[in-house]
Design a protein around this motif. Structure first.
Motif, short mmCIF file in Angstrom:
data_model
loop_
_atom_site.label_atom_id
_atom_site.label_comp_id
_atom_site.label_asym_id
_atom_site.label_seq_id
_atom_site.Cartn_x
_atom_site.Cartn_y
_atom_site.Cartn_z
N SER A 171 0.81 -1.22 0.00
CA SER A 171 0.00 0.00 0.00
C SER A 171 0.84 1.27 0.00
O SER A 171 0.36 2.35 -0.36
N CYS A 172 2.12 1.17 0.39
CA CYS A 172 2.97 2.35 0.53
C CYS A 172 3.50 2.79 -0.82
O CYS A 172 4.36 2.14 -1.41
N THR A 173 2.99 3.90 -1.33
CA THR A 173 3.36 4.38 -2.66
C THR A 173 4.07 5.72 -2.65
O THR A 173 4.43 6.24 -3.69
N THR A 174 4.27 6.28 -1.45
CA THR A 174 4.98 7.55 -1.34
C THR A 174 5.91 7.48 -0.13
O THR A 174 5.49 7.09 0.95
N VAL A 175 7.18 7.85 -0.34
CA VAL A 175 8.15 7.92 0.75
C VAL A 175 8.83 9.29 0.70
O VAL A 175 9.37 9.68 -0.33
N LEU A 176 8.77 10.00 1.82
CA LEU A 176 9.35 11.33 1.91
C LEU A 176 10.26 11.40 3.14
O LEU A 176 9.93 10.87 4.21
N HIS A 177 11.41 12.05 2.96
CA HIS A 177 12.39 12.17 4.03
C HIS A 177 12.47 13.61 4.51
O HIS A 177 12.51 14.54 3.70
N GLY A 178 12.53 13.78 5.84
CA GLY A 178 12.55 15.11 6.42
C GLY A 178 13.93 15.72 6.47
O GLY A 178 14.95 15.03 6.39
N GLN A 179 13.95 17.03 6.63
CA GLN A 179 15.20 17.76 6.79
C GLN A 179 15.66 17.65 8.24
O GLN A 179 14.93 18.04 9.14
N PRO A 180 16.84 17.10 8.49
CA PRO A 180 17.31 16.98 9.87
C PRO A 180 17.39 18.34 10.56
O PRO A 180 17.65 19.36 9.92
N HIS A 181 17.16 18.34 11.87
CA HIS A 181 17.26 19.60 12.61
C HIS A 181 18.70 19.94 12.94
O HIS A 181 18.98 21.04 13.43
N ASN A 182 19.62 19.01 12.69
CA ASN A 182 21.04 19.29 12.88
C ASN A 182 21.45 20.48 12.01
O ASN A 182 21.23 20.50 10.80
N ALA A 183 22.05 21.48 12.62
CA ALA A 183 22.42 22.70 11.89
C ALA A 183 23.47 22.43 10.81
O ALA A 183 23.64 23.24 9.89
N HIS A 184 24.17 21.29 10.89
CA HIS A 184 25.21 20.97 9.90
C HIS A 184 24.74 19.95 8.87
O HIS A 184 25.55 19.35 8.17
N SER A 185 23.45 19.78 8.77
CA SER A 185 22.91 18.83 7.81
C SER A 185 23.22 19.23 6.37
O SER A 185 23.23 20.41 6.02
N HIS A 186 23.48 18.21 5.53
CA HIS A 186 23.73 18.45 4.11
C HIS A 186 22.52 18.13 3.24
O HIS A 186 22.60 18.14 2.02
N VAL A 187 21.40 17.81 3.87
CA VAL A 187 20.19 17.46 3.12
C VAL A 187 19.59 18.72 2.50
O VAL A 187 19.39 19.73 3.18
N ALA A 188 19.34 18.68 1.20
CA ALA A 188 18.76 19.81 0.48
C ALA A 188 17.36 19.44 0.00
O ALA A 188 17.21 18.70 -0.97
N PRO A 189 16.30 19.90 0.67
CA PRO A 189 14.94 19.54 0.28
C PRO A 189 14.60 19.95 -1.15
O PRO A 189 15.05 20.99 -1.64
N THR A 190 13.82 19.14 -1.80
CA THR A 190 13.34 19.43 -3.16
C THR A 190 11.82 19.53 -3.22
O THR A 190 11.27 19.87 -4.26
N VAL A 191 11.15 19.21 -2.10
CA VAL A 191 9.70 19.33 -2.00
C VAL A 191 9.40 20.24 -0.81
O VAL A 191 9.98 20.07 0.26
N LEU A 192 8.53 21.21 -1.02
CA LEU A 192 8.14 22.11 0.05
C LEU A 192 6.66 21.96 0.37
O LEU A 192 5.83 21.82 -0.53
N VAL A 193 6.35 21.98 1.65
CA VAL A 193 4.97 22.02 2.12
C VAL A 193 4.77 23.35 2.83
O VAL A 193 5.50 23.66 3.78
N ASP A 194 3.81 24.13 2.39
CA ASP A 194 3.53 25.42 3.01
C ASP A 194 2.85 25.17 4.35
O ASP A 194 1.74 24.62 4.41
N ILE A 195 3.53 25.56 5.44
CA ILE A 195 2.98 25.33 6.78
C ILE A 195 2.67 26.65 7.48
O ILE A 195 2.58 26.70 8.71
N THR A 196 2.49 27.71 6.70
CA THR A 196 2.23 29.02 7.30
C THR A 196 1.07 28.97 8.28
O THR A 196 1.11 29.58 9.35
N ALA A 197 0.03 28.23 7.93
CA ALA A 197 -1.16 28.15 8.79
C ALA A 197 -0.88 27.40 10.09
O ALA A 197 -1.67 27.50 11.04
#
Length: 234
Positions: free
Chosen positions: A144-170
């Motif tokens: 059933s799992c058809t989507t896998v998304l990885h979060g941006q680490p909270h580590n300030a030295h993370s090298h992960v560069a997100p390519t998908v954005l979710v607007d969380i202003t609300a």
């Protein structure tokens, strides 16, 4: 992302410690839940070892239920469920017991969307690496799992560069309040309101600078599986 959020989704965030899902995905999970999806946070460890050296020196100790209770309180009134496997933190391995436990949870929850830690960020916590690898291993066997998304680490030295954005202003104000629920972790920079707002703005400035300049806030994700046009889910 909002166009991909369906009320028939069954979203499972698999993370290492209480507070990890709130740090990486709080606004995203809220948006999915508000779209009508079934959302669960599945935490591998109780996080009781997660105290500072200063607290350790002062003799501070946490009970196994302390931090999971804080995570549950973070989602109070949102309809988002929190489950904790209760493993000891600090020494997780992507071994058969962990993979099997995550696979069983994903299957039981009918997971269609998996959110978890980044896999290849060498600067991140060792438990995060283990959970990410175990979750990916498990997801392969959950049809059933058809989507896998990885979060941006909270580590300030993370090298992960997100390519998908979710607007969380609300949800940014609620995210700040949710992180403040983690009183056992008080004083950690990455739980502060200043850092939370800064990181949520920074994600937008890299990819959608005009929207960020207009005061929008985002959570950044990296997809490793995104199957579009999937059949109707039941």
């Amino acid at each position: 992302m909002p166009a991909l959020m369906s009320p028939t989704d069954r979203v499972v965030a698999v993370v290492g410690h209480p507070d990890d899902a709130e740090l990486m995905f709080y606004g995203t999970l809220r948006a999915w839940a508000d779209a009508g999806a079934d959302v669960t946070v599945f935490v591998a460890t109780h996080g009781a070892a997660g105290i500072s050296l200063a607290d350790q020196a002062a003799g501070t100790q946490l009970a196994p239920g302390d931090r999971p209770a804080e995570s549950a309180a973070s989602y109070e009134g949102t309809g988002i469920a929190v489950e904790c496997l209760g493993l000891e933190d600090g020494a997780l391995r992507p071994d058969r017991p962990l993979v099997s436990a995550i696979e069983a949870a994903l299957a039981r929850l009918g997971c269609t969307v998996l959110l978890t830690h980044a896999v290849h960020d060498g600067n991140d916590h060792q438990d995060h690496h283990a959970v990410a690898r175990a979750a990916l291993n498990a997801a392969v066997r959950v049809a059933s799992c058809t989507t896998v998304l990885h979060g941006q680490p909270h580590n300030a030295h993370s090298h992960v560069a997100p390519t998908v954005l979710v607007d969380i202003t609300a949800y940014i104000d609620d995210k700040v309040k949710a992180l403040a629920r983690h009183q056992t972790q008080a004083g950690r920079y990455y739980l502060s309101e200043e850092f939370t707002r800064h990181r949520a703005a920074e994600a937008g400035y890299r990819l959608l600078p005009q929207r960020a300049a207009d005061g929008r806030y985002f959570e950044g994700l990296v997809p490793s599986l995104l199957l579009l046009g999937q059949p109707e889910r039941s």
